[in-house]
Design an enzyme around this catalytic site. Structure first.
Site, PDB file in Angstrom:
ATOM      1  N   VAL A   8       4.120  -1.132   3.869  1.00 22.10           N
ATOM      2  CA  VAL A   8       2.822  -1.489   4.437  1.00 22.10           C
ATOM      3  C   VAL A   8       2.028  -2.327   3.442  1.00 22.10           C
ATOM      4  O   VAL A   8       1.967  -1.994   2.252  1.00 22.10           O
ATOM      5  CB  VAL A   8       2.040  -0.211   4.812  1.00 22.10           C
ATOM      6  CG1 VAL A   8       0.633  -0.558   5.266  1.00 22.10           C
ATOM      7  CG2 VAL A   8       2.773   0.562   5.896  1.00 22.10           C
ATOM      8  N   ALA A  34      10.450   0.825   6.226  1.00 22.01           N
ATOM      9  CA  ALA A  34       9.440  -0.236   6.208  1.00 22.01           C
ATOM     10  C   ALA A  34       8.471  -0.026   5.054  1.00 22.01           C
ATOM     11  O   ALA A  34       8.507   1.006   4.378  1.00 22.01           O
ATOM     12  CB  ALA A  34       8.684  -0.236   7.540  1.00 22.01           C
ATOM     13  N   LEU A  50       0.835  -1.205   0.000  1.00 22.62           N
ATOM     14  CA  LEU A  50       0.000   0.000   0.000  1.00 22.62           C
ATOM     15  C   LEU A  50       0.867   1.252   0.000  1.00 22.62           C
ATOM     16  O   LEU A  50       0.540   2.259  -0.613  1.00 22.62           O
ATOM     17  CB  LEU A  50      -0.911  -0.015   1.239  1.00 22.62           C
ATOM     18  CG  LEU A  50      -1.857   1.169   1.428  1.00 22.62           C
ATOM     19  CD1 LEU A  50      -2.928   1.161   0.347  1.00 22.62           C
ATOM     20  CD2 LEU A  50      -2.505   1.108   2.810  1.00 22.62           C
ATOM     21  N   ALA A  51       1.997   1.184   0.708  1.00 22.06           N
ATOM     22  CA  ALA A  51       2.935   2.313   0.780  1.00 22.06           C
ATOM     23  C   ALA A  51       4.316   1.763   1.083  1.00 22.06           C
ATOM     24  O   ALA A  51       4.461   0.683   1.662  1.00 22.06           O
ATOM     25  CB  ALA A  51       2.505   3.297   1.863  1.00 22.06           C
ATOM     26  N   SER A  66      11.704   4.199   3.453  1.00 20.02           N
ATOM     27  CA  SER A  66      13.081   3.708   3.549  1.00 20.02           C
ATOM     28  C   SER A  66      13.250   2.637   4.618  1.00 20.02           C
ATOM     29  O   SER A  66      14.086   1.748   4.490  1.00 20.02           O
ATOM     30  CB  SER A  66      14.029   4.872   3.831  1.00 20.02           C
ATOM     31  OG  SER A  66      13.619   5.554   4.994  1.00 20.02           O
ATOM     32  N   ASP A  96       6.125  13.482  14.837  1.00 22.93           N
ATOM     33  CA  ASP A  96       6.348  13.359  13.388  1.00 22.93           C
ATOM     34  C   ASP A  96       5.039  13.682  12.657  1.00 22.93           C
ATOM     35  O   ASP A  96       4.598  12.943  11.780  1.00 22.93           O
ATOM     36  CB  ASP A  96       6.818  11.935  13.063  1.00 22.93           C
ATOM     37  CG  ASP A  96       7.504  11.851  11.697  1.00 22.93           C
ATOM     38  OD1 ASP A  96       7.896  12.909  11.163  1.00 22.93           O
ATOM     39  OD2 ASP A  96       7.638  10.740  11.164  1.00 22.93           O
TER      40      ASP A  96
END
EC number: 2.7.-.-
Length: 546
Positions: free
Chosen positions: A138, A136, A130-131, A134, A288
């Protein structure tokens, strides 16, 4: 250094020079040997002369890969290290890399779940990510036990050796900075790298991120302001995290938000309220909060709710830091620069011997022009930035928790003003800060403190007589020790006085005996007796002091 490290170091320096980043080094520091070395090993010209320096630095970091991209992102928050035109370019760095194979991700998941096939735990597992970032990437799936949609975050299988190798080289380069830059020592490059390494290694541990998300969700349970997706801890490990899949509008998609009739003013103000609630009520904040990690729920656009994801980086402030920070903000906006200076000294953020008058004048000089603007146009984050930059000239130690807070505040402000340009951050925050400070010093605060401490006091009450007795005994022992020390000091003082007297007599006898021996040899044994008497007197004096 190994051959592999040498090749990587050569590539890093080659990349920096091909983007003309040697301009960052003052010409006076580029000595003749350095110029010869550069020509012999790195003879390439600057191929990007049409780009400004900040853009060239950003492009070079992107070319060097994910570890350097994230390093640049971290440096963009340290605006005490770089001028605005460079820091602004570093903030544009995007943590986007090509995804690794879905089959590899599946193997990682199966390894984390004890070697059982992925179908044991999940249905509809999507091999396509899905995404991807750098650290990890998903994948989507459904939990077999209840059919709920989830996302599975998996650490890249090859990332740790890359991080270790590049961090070694970043440390080496950091050691060169003080030699190449005139202000390099003040910048504390090795501390900056250490801070980055800690952040990076924290992001590699998804158990830590899971715990952060669970804590944040608990803090905002049933809140209309922020929703944090549910984490499923039974499926989480250091290399894998499973959480509820959410659907929302990216906070940066202003057109989509307006199209569904979102109350943009309320949404912007709630972003500020969420931030200050995390910092001052919970002492635990999502550090973040860039637009990629924030969504807005499709439900109730007239009463909008944020959705927060990616809790890998969090910050916290202790009670004293919170109080000093709140009082600093209020003093700042009341233009009470004297109080701002005193608060910095009282908090220990600057050394206790700081000249408060000079510090106050420096703050006034830098910050007074800011307040010539209307309050709605003043950036909270930049006020904090100016304050910290001024304080660093007075040897303020770098406070990692305050750096995280400043970065997060800049994100919150940027998003808020993108959603609603007329956002008056101060008007939204001031009542919250004043209420919080009042709550900390009033009677309710005393009652809370009493309630917190009462169980401890009740538990210790039976021990009070014994503690009082022990205290009295210790006091007696201490008095006896003091008396003994005083007596010993008096004896030592008397002996030292006697020793000095004997040393003086011994010196006179030795000198007299020597002169008589040289000038009156007819005196026979007398000079010898005098010198012997002098030596004996010296020995007695020496024994007195030992």
């Amino acid at each position: 250094m190994t051959p592999g490290e040498l090749r990587r170091l050569y590539f890093i320096i080659h990349t920096f020079l091909s983007y003309g980043l040697d301009e960052l080094i003052p010409k006076m520091r580029i000595t003749l040997p350095l110029r010869i070395w550069r020509r012999m090993l790195f003879w390439m010209p600057n191929r990007h002369q049409d780009q400004p320096l900040g853009a060239r630095l950003r492009l070079a970091l992107q070319e060097l890969g994910p570890v350097w991209i994230k390093f640049g992102q971290m440096l963009s928050t340290r605006r005490d290290l770089f001028p605005p035109h460079i820091a602004d370019q570093l903030a544009l760095l995007q943590d986007r890399v090509a995804p690794f194979e879905g089959k590899l991700a599946q193997q990682q998941i199966e390894k984390a779940m004890g070697g059982l096939p992925v179908e044991t735990w999940f249905d509809d597992f999507s091999v396509e990510p899905l995404a991807s970032a750098s650290i990890a990437q998903v994948h989507t799936a459904r939990l077999k036990e209840n059919g709920k949609e989830v996302v599975i975050k998996v650490i890249r299988p090859d990332i740790l050796p890359i991080i270790k190798a590049d961090m070694k080289l970043i440390y080496r380069l950091a050691r060169w900075v003080p030699r190449l830059l005139p202000d390099g020592r003040r910048l504390r490059p090795q501390e900056v790298v250490r801070e980055y390494e800690k952040t990076l290694l924290d992001e590699l541990n998804l158990l830590r991120e899971s715990a952060n998300a669970i804590q944040l969700r608990r803090n905002f349970e049933d809140s209309p302001m922020l929703y944090v997706p549910e984490v499923y801890p039974d499926y989480c490990s250091e290399s894998m995290m499973v959480m509820e899949r959410i659907y929302g509008i990216p906070v940066s998609d202003v057109e989509a938000l307006e199209a569904q009739g979102t109350n943009m003013q309320l949404l912007a103000e709630r972003g500020v309220q969420v931030f200050f609630t995390q910092v001052f009520r919970d002492s635990f904040f999502h550090a973040d909060m860039h637009p990629g990690n924030i969504f807005v729920s499709y439900e109730h656009p007239e009463d909008p709710q944020y959705i927060g994801i990616d809790c890998g980086i969090v910050g916290s402030l202790n009670k004293e830091d919170k109080r000093y920070l709140a009082e600093n903000f209020i003093a700042f906006f009341n233009r009470d620069y004297r109080k701002v200076a005193e608060l910095h000294v009282d908090s220990g953020w600057v050394p206790p011997d700081t000249n408060v008058e000079e510090f106050e004048f420096a703050i006034r000089t830098v910050c007074e022009p800011i307040f010539e603007k209307p309050l709605a146009e003043i950036s909270f984050g930049h006020v904090l930035l100016n304050l910290f930059n001024t304080a660093r000239r007075f040897n303020m130690e770098v406070q990692p928790q305050l750096v995280l807070l400043q970065k997060t505040l800049l994100y919150v402000e940027g998003v808020g003003r993108q959603l609603y340009p007329q956002l008056d951050l101060w008007k939204t925050a001031k009542p919250f800060l004043e209420s919080w400070i009042k709550d900390q010093v009033g009677i309710p605060a005393l009652v809370r403190a009493f309630k917190d401490k009462a169980p401890f006091w009740i538990e210790r009450m039976p021990e009070i007589p014994e503690l009082v007795y022990q205290s009295l005994q210790q006091s007696k022992q201490l008095q006896t020790s003091v008396d003994t020390i005083v007596r010993d000091m008096r004896v030592r003082h008397v002996r030292q006085g006697q020793s000095r007297y004997l040393f003086g007599i011994g010196a006179v006898l030795l000198l007299s005996g020597t002169l008589l021996f040289i000038h009156r040899p007819e005196w026979g044994m007398m000079p010898g007796w005098l010198m012997a008497g002098g030596v004996v007197t010296w020995l007695i004096g020496w024994r007195k002091t030992h």
